[in-house]
Design an enzyme around this catalytic site. Structure first.
Site, PDB file in Angstrom:
ATOM      1  N   THR A  34       0.838  -1.198   0.000  1.00 37.53           N
ATOM      2  CA  THR A  34       0.000   0.000   0.000  1.00 37.53           C
ATOM      3  C   THR A  34       0.873   1.248   0.000  1.00 37.53           C
ATOM      4  O   THR A  34       1.943   1.258   0.609  1.00 37.53           O
ATOM      5  CB  THR A  34      -0.892   0.002   1.251  1.00 37.53           C
ATOM      6  OG1 THR A  34      -1.763  -1.133   1.198  1.00 37.53           O
ATOM      7  CG2 THR A  34      -1.728   1.267   1.354  1.00 37.53           C
ATOM      8  N   GLY A  35       0.415   2.295  -0.662  1.00 38.92           N
ATOM      9  CA  GLY A  35       1.096   3.577  -0.573  1.00 38.92           C
ATOM     10  C   GLY A  35       1.675   4.041  -1.890  1.00 38.92           C
ATOM     11  O   GLY A  35       1.609   3.358  -2.912  1.00 38.92           O
ATOM     12  N   ALA A  96       8.223   1.429   2.028  1.00 34.90           N
ATOM     13  CA  ALA A  96       8.591   1.618   3.427  1.00 34.90           C
ATOM     14  C   ALA A  96       8.723   3.107   3.707  1.00 34.90           C
ATOM     15  O   ALA A  96       8.969   3.906   2.794  1.00 34.90           O
ATOM     16  CB  ALA A  96       9.898   0.904   3.757  1.00 34.90           C
ATOM     17  N   GLY A 109       2.807   4.419   7.348  1.00 34.52           N
ATOM     18  CA  GLY A 109       2.431   5.802   7.097  1.00 34.52           C
ATOM     19  C   GLY A 109       1.064   5.920   6.451  1.00 34.52           C
ATOM     20  O   GLY A 109       0.380   6.930   6.600  1.00 34.52           O
ATOM     21  N   GLY A 110       0.667   4.865   5.748  1.00 32.36           N
ATOM     22  CA  GLY A 110      -0.655   4.833   5.135  1.00 32.36           C
ATOM     23  C   GLY A 110      -1.695   4.119   5.974  1.00 32.36           C
ATOM     24  O   GLY A 110      -2.794   3.838   5.493  1.00 32.36           O
ATOM     25  N   GLU A 116      -0.259  -5.246   6.141  1.00 34.38           N
ATOM     26  CA  GLU A 116       1.065  -5.323   5.528  1.00 34.38           C
ATOM     27  C   GLU A 116       1.952  -6.323   6.273  1.00 34.38           C
ATOM     28  O   GLU A 116       2.690  -7.090   5.653  1.00 34.38           O
ATOM     29  CB  GLU A 116       1.714  -3.941   5.509  1.00 34.38           C
ATOM     30  CG  GLU A 116       1.093  -3.000   4.492  1.00 34.38           C
ATOM     31  CD  GLU A 116       1.622  -1.578   4.589  1.00 34.38           C
ATOM     32  OE1 GLU A 116       1.498  -0.844   3.591  1.00 34.38           O
ATOM     33  OE2 GLU A 116       2.148  -1.195   5.644  1.00 34.38           O
ATOM     34  N   LYS A 134      13.965   7.682   2.060  1.00 33.99           N
ATOM     35  CA  LYS A 134      13.572   6.674   3.061  1.00 33.99           C
ATOM     36  C   LYS A 134      14.774   5.970   3.681  1.00 33.99           C
ATOM     37  O   LYS A 134      14.622   5.221   4.652  1.00 33.99           O
ATOM     38  CB  LYS A 134      12.655   5.632   2.413  1.00 33.99           C
ATOM     39  CG  LYS A 134      11.443   6.212   1.695  1.00 33.99           C
ATOM     40  CD  LYS A 134      10.616   7.114   2.578  1.00 33.99           C
ATOM     41  CE  LYS A 134       9.255   7.450   1.985  1.00 33.99           C
ATOM     42  NZ  LYS A 134       9.302   8.073   0.657  1.00 33.99           N
TER      43      LYS A 134
END
Length: 237
Positions: A34-35, A96, A109-110, A116, A134
């Site tokens: 995700t993200g 990440a 963060g999402g 996850e 990152k």
């Protein structure tokens, strides 16, 4: 390259490289993250399905966002519980929020850290794609560590985390009054430390707090990491 361009470069390079090496192959069961960095990887897998390079892919999505994209892009989506998946995946690819030199991660963060982690920790292999921002020397002192909690335990969990040296903030919604509610109906505490912590030990310790559902330290399964840089190069760890 801009940060957005780096994310696409890392994702595309990772997927194409792993296909060429046979690490991603037809018929595999893939966890999809995700993200903003994971989704370009999902899109690249969709492209390789469309061009015939990959066939028979079965995906497990880590969020509503990713499931929607898979449906729009023609990637078959299953539950981890489905018989064809059987609770185990061949590989998960995700983004990440922080990656240290030992490939310890902060994720969430999402607000998708629970699914996850379930997906990652039930995978034979784990791949992370990231832009150069990152990459850090220590995790947990710059990007807040997400901790998914049961709402009823907000105060007690906050007190326990503060006793561990963290400063905690309840994550608030954007264009919504009140806290962020995860796909699982829980809340998120974002935690920062002034001094570096030992992520593997902290992952275990935070999970033992009553009311904690999951923690955004990912340390148990070391990933292959692809990091794109502004000069157009891609580092592989």
């Amino acid at each position: 390259m801009t940060q957005s361009e780096q994310k696409v470069l890392a994702a595309t390079t990772a997927v194409d490289t792993l296909i060429s090496e046979g690490i991603i192959a037809s018929g595999m069961k893939l966890g999809l993250g995700t993200g903003s960095t994971a989704l370009p990887a999902v899109k690249r897998i969709a492209d390789r399905i469309q061009d015939g390079t990959l066939t028979g892919i079965k995906a497990v999505a880590t969020s509503f966002q990713t499931a929607n994209c898979c449906q729009d892009w023609g990637i078959p989506v299953y539950s981890l519980n489905d018989r064809v998946i059987g609770g185990k995946l061949d590989l998960t690819i995700d983004g990440a929020d922080e990656v240290d030199p030992d490939c310890n991660l902060i994720k969430g963060g999402g607000a998708a850290l629970l699914r996850e982690k379930i997906t990652a920790y039930n995978s034979a292999r784990y791949v992370i794609v990231a832009d150069e921002s990152k990459s850090v020397q220590t995790v947990g002192t710059k990007f807040p560590l997400p901790v998914e909690i049961i709402g009823e335990a907000r105060l007690s969990v906050t007190q326990a985390l503060e006793a561990m040296g963290a400063t905690c903030t309840l994550r608030e919604g954007v264009r919504k009054c009140g806290p962020v509610i995860t796909d699982n109906g829980n809340q998120i505490l974002d935690c920062l430390w002034k001094e570096p912590v030992r992520p593997a030990e902290m992952e275990k310790a935070i999970k033992e707090i009553a009311g904690v559902v999951e923690v955004g330290f990912f340390t148990r399964l070391k990933p292959i990491v692809f990091i794109a840089h502004a000069d157009g190069s891609v580092e592989r760890r």
